[in-house]
Design a protein around this motif. Sequence first.
Motif, short mmCIF file in Angstrom:
data_model
loop_
_atom_site.label_atom_id
_atom_site.label_comp_id
_atom_site.label_asym_id
_atom_site.label_seq_id
_atom_site.Cartn_x
_atom_site.Cartn_y
_atom_site.Cartn_z
N ASP A 76 -7.51 -54.16 -2.74
CA ASP A 76 -8.59 -54.04 -1.52
C ASP A 76 -9.93 -53.64 -2.16
O ASP A 76 -9.94 -53.29 -3.43
CB ASP A 76 -7.91 -52.91 -0.70
N PRO A 77 -10.81 -53.54 -1.44
CA PRO A 77 -12.25 -53.22 -1.61
C PRO A 77 -12.59 -52.19 -2.52
O PRO A 77 -13.15 -51.84 -3.26
CB PRO A 77 -13.05 -53.37 -0.40
N ASN A 78 -11.56 -50.88 -2.29
CA ASN A 78 -11.53 -49.82 -3.13
C ASN A 78 -10.66 -49.86 -4.47
O ASN A 78 -10.46 -48.85 -4.91
CB ASN A 78 -11.01 -48.67 -2.15
C1 LIG Z 1 -12.50 -47.12 0.97
O1 LIG Z 1 -13.16 -45.88 0.65
C2 LIG Z 1 -14.00 -45.58 1.73
C3 LIG Z 1 -14.81 -44.09 1.20
O2 LIG Z 1 -13.73 -43.44 0.73
C4 LIG Z 1 -13.56 -45.28 2.96
O3 LIG Z 1 -14.42 -45.01 3.95
C5 LIG Z 1 -12.84 -46.69 3.27
O4 LIG Z 1 -12.08 -46.72 4.57
C6 LIG Z 1 -12.04 -47.34 2.07
N1 LIG Z 1 -11.51 -48.67 2.53
C7 LIG Z 1 -10.44 -49.25 2.44
C8 LIG Z 1 -10.13 -50.55 2.61
O5 LIG Z 1 -9.44 -48.58 2.05
#
Ligand SMILES: *[C@@H]1O[C@H](CO)[C@@H](O)[C@H](O)[C@H]1NC(C)=O
Length: 556
Positions: free
Chosen positions: A126-128
């Motif tokens: 995922d993007p994180n």
């Molecule tokens: C990724 O991390 C950000 C900051 O912690 C958070 O706001 C966001 O929801 C996360 N995105 C996903 C796809 O988990």
Amino acid sequence: MTFKNQSFLIIFFSLYFLSSFLELTKANPSVFVTPTSASSIVSGGYWQLLQSSVGISAMHVQLLPNNKVIIFDRTDVGPSNLSLPVGSFCPKNDCTAHSVIYDVVSNTFSPLHVLTDTWCSSGSLDPNGTLIQTGGYNEGDHVIRTFTPCDTYACDWYELTTTRLTDRRWYATNQVLPDGRVIILGGRRVFTYEFYPKDDFLNNKSFYLRFLVETKDPEENNLYPFLHLLPDGNLFIFANKKSILFDYKRSIVLKQFPLIPGDDKRNYPSTGSSVMLPLKLSWAGPPVVEVLVCGGAPAGAFLKADKMKVFMEASRTCGRLRVNDPNPQWLMEFMPMPRVMSDMILLPTGDVIIINGAANGTAGWEDAVNPVLNPILYLVNENPFRRFTVLSPSNIPRMYHSVAFLLPDGRILVGGSNPHTRYVFTGIYPTDLSLEAYNPYYLDPKFNSLRPFILSVESGYTVSYGQRFGVSFSLSLYKWGAAFVALISPSFTTHSIGMNQRMVVLNTASVVQTTMVDYKLVVDGPTNANVAPPGYYMLFVVHSGIPSHAVWVKVM
Ligand SMILES: *[C@@H]1O[C@H](CO)[C@@H](O)[C@H](O)[C@H]1NC(C)=O
Ligand SMILES: *[C@@H]1O[C@H](CO)[C@@H](O)[C@H](O)[C@H]1NC(C)=O
Ligand SMILES: *[C@@H]1O[C@H](CO)[C@@H](O)[C@H](O)[C@H]1NC(C)=O
Ligand SMILES: *[C@@H]1O[C@H](CO)[C@@H](O)[C@H](O)[C@H]1NC(C)=O
């Protein structure tokens, strides 16, 4: 636009920006010299055994943005060769591991706990940078699992309990979308696609795709479909011999591409492989988009192998299609040898390596013979008559259930191979538990004077769409005009398919020399999220055909 044209642009602009700043034309007589064409510097490369056994066979792998690799097999065929730590929980009363986390830098590994069966599943980051892994077999076929990387060995698999896949996903393909969601498409006896996260009503269902029915033949030959997100925001989907341009948002087939010529089938169990060639961004307009499909097996090969143990010769051809051409036509090319179950890997140089696999038979248990030990290099911009180079062989067959993918240091990590239902360590093709690295020619120390070393990425290792930023690097000998910055996404690899694999060459605005040996390439971030969906990428500087080690950047 070719690399040479692009180099010319870079030469032009670097001279434009620098001629008054530095008297380089006097200092460096190689200005205006065309970069060495890769074919004249290619040599065979070499292999390294990293681990003789990690205790499990590497059926599925995902490189994580902390330079660790999550490796997993299926869980339902008895013990592996790696015990879970004494006293730890034993899923389904099996106290051996079916997944490990491997640290690339220290070359060490540690067992993980998988709860339900992950056999022939799919995944993406995922993007994180969290692995979202989907499906598997039996009790695992609707399960969504995550793995969030950590710097210690403390993190482990997590299974979502309330959110499940709408349809079972066994041999499906995943692709990260521009909005950060992932599409999960196809699978055995499932003719639909669906999305993750399933946080609202619209995402919490599946959608029928007739193409998946149309491409199924008596051998199937349409599992693990090839999926590429195109810069126009649509999906290129290839299965069996057919391909379409698909608008997943409206569920509309926008275009049917011509059938790939010849009798060969390209998807599981006639397993070929596919990459989208590097997207080269420039001021000249939208990038040319080409898809390459190599290997596979002729119609009938699977049934012959599976029922009669007669192993037909695998496909010898690659097809290359310019998908954004008004009238796209397959260009067919011959590989130096037949190949099935090979992996295709985009190299930071912009070329493609075809590695692993066999010359006869198909995917499936005991269904192939004649392993192909030599990787081959496909030079994307070379004259078609000099397209392929045969590289140095490994001595370990890597056939059914093997993997290969690019590491941030430019090596290719290779593992797995298990043509048997269970772990079998006798016979000609024993279950393989080792990890090897293939070191391509560009890692040869003779290129060290040309090899860039990345010092920093402006903007704190994040890259925003369209944002101009600098990449600083040092270099002992600069050949002006021959450098570019490339982003490569880490693929989820299984069954010869590198899901989410893509390479984007950024538009170069200028090159600046900052000290005697330090330089800065000023480049523009990817145009938009269709070109490079959000997430972690390896950023490479490539100079005179020789790549740096990558640094991780987050595209957002
Ligand atoms: C990724 O991390 C950000 C900051 O912690 C958070 O706001 C966001 O929801 C996360 N995105 C996903 C796809 O988990
Ligand atoms: C795996 O374990 C089996 C049973 O103990 C043993 O025979 C075999 O040699 C081991 N294989 C590897 C590659 O370590
Ligand atoms: C998704 O659908 C399942 C099955 O119908 C249901 O149990 C679940 O609550 C739904 N989730 C959401 C977020 O709508
Ligand atoms: C592989 O295929 C070729 C061509 O059909 C055939 O001549 C050869 O015997 C096959 N090899 C094996 C080991 O079956």
